[in-house]
Design a protein around this motif. Structure first.
Motif, short mmCIF file in Angstrom:
data_model
loop_
_atom_site.label_atom_id
_atom_site.label_comp_id
_atom_site.label_asym_id
_atom_site.label_seq_id
_atom_site.Cartn_x
_atom_site.Cartn_y
_atom_site.Cartn_z
N LEU A 211 -5.20 -3.47 -4.58
CA LEU A 211 -5.36 -2.09 -4.00
C LEU A 211 -6.91 -1.68 -3.52
O LEU A 211 -6.88 -1.41 -2.33
CB LEU A 211 -4.91 -0.92 -4.81
CG LEU A 211 -4.76 0.39 -4.25
CD1 LEU A 211 -4.07 0.66 -3.25
CD2 LEU A 211 -4.57 1.23 -5.31
N LEU B 215 0.84 -1.20 0.04
CA LEU B 215 0.06 -0.07 0.00
C LEU B 215 0.91 1.40 -0.03
O LEU B 215 0.62 2.29 -0.76
CB LEU B 215 -0.99 -0.10 1.32
CG LEU B 215 -1.91 1.24 1.32
CD1 LEU B 215 -2.85 1.28 -0.06
CD2 LEU B 215 -2.83 1.09 2.59
N ALA B 216 1.80 1.32 0.85
CA ALA B 216 2.67 2.63 0.87
C ALA B 216 3.51 2.69 -0.38
O ALA B 216 3.78 3.79 -0.96
CB ALA B 216 3.71 2.20 2.07
N ARG C 261 -7.55 -1.41 0.64
CA ARG C 261 -8.06 -0.05 1.04
C ARG C 261 -9.61 -0.14 1.19
O ARG C 261 -10.25 0.40 1.96
CB ARG C 261 -8.25 1.07 -0.24
CG ARG C 261 -6.74 1.62 -0.25
CD ARG C 261 -6.94 2.57 -1.39
NE ARG C 261 -5.92 3.41 -1.39
CZ ARG C 261 -5.44 4.26 -2.53
NH1 ARG C 261 -6.11 4.20 -3.40
NH2 ARG C 261 -4.19 4.88 -2.62
N VAL D 148 2.53 1.76 -3.56
CA VAL D 148 1.40 2.36 -4.40
C VAL D 148 1.27 3.73 -4.11
O VAL D 148 1.37 4.47 -5.15
CB VAL D 148 0.20 1.67 -4.28
CG1 VAL D 148 -0.81 2.37 -5.10
CG2 VAL D 148 0.24 0.27 -4.79
N GLU D 149 0.88 4.13 -2.96
CA GLU D 149 0.71 5.44 -2.47
C GLU D 149 1.88 6.60 -2.79
O GLU D 149 1.83 7.77 -3.22
CB GLU D 149 0.21 5.73 -1.16
CG GLU D 149 -1.12 5.22 -0.95
CD GLU D 149 -1.50 5.18 0.42
OE1 GLU D 149 -0.62 5.15 1.40
OE2 GLU D 149 -2.77 4.66 0.58
N GLU D 150 3.25 5.95 -2.77
CA GLU D 150 4.35 6.86 -2.82
C GLU D 150 5.17 6.65 -4.23
O GLU D 150 5.74 7.50 -4.60
CB GLU D 150 5.44 6.43 -1.66
CG GLU D 150 4.94 6.50 -0.19
CD GLU D 150 4.25 8.16 -0.15
OE1 GLU D 150 5.10 8.89 -0.48
OE2 GLU D 150 3.58 8.30 0.66
N ALA E 131 8.51 4.87 -0.13
CA ALA E 131 7.71 3.96 0.73
C ALA E 131 8.40 3.72 2.21
O ALA E 131 8.03 3.78 3.18
CB ALA E 131 6.97 2.90 0.20
#
Length: 77
Positions: free
Chosen positions: A72, A17-18, A76, A20-22, A28
């Motif tokens: 994802l 998740l980190a 989420r 993907v987000e970063e 990340a």
């Protein structure tokens, strides 16, 4: 894939998740206060456990694959 039927190592899911987000393992790792090699191993282990590729390497960035986007949504959700 039926993500609800899959048992996750939540440390690996958090690393995914980190990432993907970063947009990169290095970013990340900074957010999670871990090393890049540790995060890389966690994401690779998650891919191995699930039998799917979660990211495509594009230059220095990581872009989620179709399976990565499905995961994802599940993580989420």
């Amino acid at each position: 894939m039926n993500w609800s039927a899959v048992t996750f190592d939540w440390n690996q899911a958090r690393a995914f998740l980190a990432t993907v987000e970063e947009g990169s393992l290095s970013a990340a790792a900074r957010v999670l206060k871990q090393t890049q090699p540790t995060l890389s191993r966690q994401v690779a282990a998650l891919e191995e456990d699930l039998g799917v590729t979660l990211f495509e390497r594009v230059g220095r960035s990581l872009v989620p694959t179709a399976a990565g986007l499905e995961l994802l949504d599940h993580v989420r959700g």
